[in-house]
Design a protein around this motif. Structure first.
Motif, PDB file in Angstrom:
ATOM      1  N   VAL A  42     -11.812  51.085  18.976  1.00 43.62           N
ATOM      2  CA  VAL A  42     -10.991  50.144  18.226  1.00 43.62           C
ATOM      3  C   VAL A  42     -10.027  49.344  19.093  1.00 43.62           C
ATOM      4  N   ALA A  43      -9.210  50.022  19.900  1.00 40.53           N
ATOM      5  CA  ALA A  43      -8.160  49.333  20.651  1.00 40.53           C
ATOM      6  C   ALA A  43      -8.695  48.192  21.513  1.00 40.53           C
ATOM      7  N   PRO A  44      -9.774  48.399  22.299  1.00 50.34           N
ATOM      8  CA  PRO A  44     -10.290  47.276  23.094  1.00 50.34           C
ATOM      9  C   PRO A  44     -10.764  46.101  22.236  1.00 50.34           C
ATOM     10  N   LEU A  45     -11.380  46.409  21.082  1.00 51.60           N
ATOM     11  CA  LEU A  45     -11.863  45.345  20.202  1.00 51.60           C
ATOM     12  C   LEU A  45     -10.706  44.586  19.552  1.00 51.60           C
ATOM     13  N   VAL A  46      -9.655  45.308  19.209  1.00 48.04           N
ATOM     14  CA  VAL A  46      -8.471  44.663  18.624  1.00 48.04           C
ATOM     15  C   VAL A  46      -7.903  43.633  19.598  1.00 48.04           C
ATOM     16  N   ALA A  47      -7.813  44.027  20.862  1.00 45.67           N
ATOM     17  CA  ALA A  47      -7.273  43.116  21.877  1.00 45.67           C
ATOM     18  C   ALA A  47      -8.228  41.952  22.142  1.00 45.67           C
ATOM     19  N   GLU A  48      -9.521  42.254  22.238  1.00 43.70           N
ATOM     20  CA  GLU A  48     -10.513  41.218  22.572  1.00 43.70           C
ATOM     21  C   GLU A  48     -10.620  40.152  21.493  1.00 43.70           C
ATOM     22  N   HIS A  49     -10.534  40.561  20.234  1.00 43.86           N
ATOM     23  CA  HIS A  49     -10.782  39.627  19.129  1.00 43.86           C
ATOM     24  C   HIS A  49      -9.514  39.154  18.419  1.00 43.86           C
ATOM     25  N   ASP A  50      -8.349  39.481  18.965  1.00 41.37           N
ATOM     26  CA  ASP A  50      -7.081  39.034  18.384  1.00 41.37           C
ATOM     27  C   ASP A  50      -7.027  39.356  16.888  1.00 41.37           C
ATOM     28  N   VAL A  51      -7.220  40.630  16.576  1.00 42.26           N
ATOM     29  CA  VAL A  51      -7.341  41.087  15.190  1.00 42.26           C
ATOM     30  C   VAL A  51      -5.989  41.092  14.479  1.00 42.26           C
ATOM     31  N   ASP A  52      -5.968  40.605  13.249  1.00 43.96           N
ATOM     32  CA  ASP A  52      -4.759  40.642  12.417  1.00 43.96           C
ATOM     33  C   ASP A  52      -4.637  41.963  11.678  1.00 43.96           C
ATOM     34  N   VAL A  53      -5.743  42.418  11.083  1.00 45.17           N
ATOM     35  CA  VAL A  53      -5.744  43.660  10.300  1.00 45.17           C
ATOM     36  C   VAL A  53      -6.910  44.533  10.746  1.00 45.17           C
ATOM     37  N   ALA A  54      -6.605  45.759  11.146  1.00 43.01           N
ATOM     38  CA  ALA A  54      -7.633  46.738  11.500  1.00 43.01           C
ATOM     39  C   ALA A  54      -7.826  47.677  10.321  1.00 43.01           C
ATOM     40  N   MET A  55      -9.006  47.647   9.732  1.00 40.65           N
ATOM     41  CA  MET A  55      -9.332  48.528   8.608  1.00 40.65           C
ATOM     42  C   MET A  55     -10.010  49.768   9.171  1.00 40.65           C
ATOM     43  N   LEU A  56      -9.373  50.916   9.039  1.00 43.70           N
ATOM     44  CA  LEU A  56      -9.844  52.125   9.694  1.00 43.70           C
ATOM     45  C   LEU A  56     -10.184  53.226   8.702  1.00 43.70           C
ATOM     46  N   ASP A  57     -11.337  53.866   8.922  1.00 34.23           N
ATOM     47  CA  ASP A  57     -11.632  55.114   8.234  1.00 34.23           C
ATOM     48  C   ASP A  57     -10.823  56.208   8.923  1.00 34.23           C
ATOM     49  N   ILE A  58     -10.709  57.375   8.316  1.00 37.64           N
ATOM     50  CA  ILE A  58      -9.968  58.462   8.953  1.00 37.64           C
ATOM     51  C   ILE A  58     -10.878  59.314   9.816  1.00 37.64           C
ATOM     52  N   GLU A  59     -11.931  59.860   9.238  1.00 32.97           N
ATOM     53  CA  GLU A  59     -12.774  60.800   9.965  1.00 32.97           C
ATOM     54  C   GLU A  59     -13.885  60.043  10.696  1.00 32.97           C
ATOM     55  N   MET A  60     -13.645  59.816  12.008  1.00 25.47           N
ATOM     56  CA  MET A  60     -14.592  59.114  12.867  1.00 25.47           C
ATOM     57  C   MET A  60     -14.742  59.878  14.174  1.00 25.47           C
ATOM     58  N   PRO A  61     -15.893  59.755  14.838  1.00 25.51           N
ATOM     59  CA  PRO A  61     -16.030  60.365  16.168  1.00 25.51           C
ATOM     60  C   PRO A  61     -15.169  59.633  17.191  1.00 25.51           C
ATOM     61  N   GLY A  62     -14.895  60.291  18.284  1.00 22.88           N
ATOM     62  CA  GLY A  62     -14.118  59.669  19.349  1.00 22.88           C
ATOM     63  C   GLY A  62     -12.628  59.789  19.146  1.00 22.88           C
TER      64      GLY A  62
END
Length: 206
Positions: A42-62
């Motif tokens: 998530v973090a690298p993609l947020v920075a790369e795509h200038d994200v306004d809102v990150a919609m996150l599930d809770i239980e994910m790998p990694g």
């Protein structure tokens, strides 16, 4: 912020990600610019795509969604976090808010309401599922200590006291004491029921 809200969707279920992206993309002011199947993406993609809102599930790998929210907050990311999860558990809500999430809704939220939740979060508001908020107030904070939660997680797969002790580098007596305390605090009849209660209330999260 531009007039179009740039969204990242992180969910380990490909079909769920695709469905959410399709629904939100129907809105003229919303654009899904990135998707992730793992929390640590998530973090690298947020920075790369200038994200306004990150919609996150809770239980994910990694990395789970709550830890991702905390990591984005610590990194000073501009993106705001909206937790969208199947697991509408009071303990999860409390921990998500403490980690810096701006919103918390469940996946069966109707599409128009979900889109509006994204807009509100992007505007700087907080959005919380009202029924879950009331349930969270009823249950309060987790009564379990960090060590008790760790022991209970280790007991979840039916491990013996000796196996738990070896796994956590504790004495068998200490493990028994922790399990006894957990059973008392949850009001359970046994440790299996204690695991179920703690899971249901969101007091356990790997």
């Amino acid at each position: 912020m531009t007039s179009t809200i740039r969204i990242l969707i992180a969910d380990d279920q490909h079909l769920v990600r695709g469905a959410l992206a399709a629904l939100l993309s129907l809105e003229p002011d919303l654009e899904v610019v990135a998707q992730a199947g793992r929390g640590d993406e998530v973090a690298p993609l947020v920075a790369e795509h200038d994200v306004d809102v990150a919609m996150l599930d809770i239980e994910m790998p990694g990395m789970n969604g709550i830890d991702v929210a905390a990591a984005l907050k610590d990194a000073g990311a501009r993106s705001r976090v909206l937790i969208v999860t199947t697991f509408g558990r009071p303990g999860y809500l409390r921990r998500a808010m403490a980690a810096g999430a701006a919103g918390f809704v469940v996946k069966d939220t109707p599409a128009p309401e979900l889109a509006e939740a994204v807009r509100r979060v992007a505007r700087g508001e907080r959005v919380i599922d009202p029924e879950l908020a009331l349930e969270t107030l009823d249950f309060g904070e987790s009564p379990l200590t960090e060590r008790e939660a760790e022991v209970l997680l280790a007991a979840e797969d039916g491990r013996s006291v000796r196996e738990i002790a070896q796994r956590l580098f504790l004495s068998t007596g200490t493990v028994r004491n922790h399990l006894s305390s957990v059973i008392g605090k949850t009001g359970a009849a046994n440790r299996a029921e204690a695991v179920h209660i703690a899971r249901d209330r969101g007091w356990l999260l790997e």
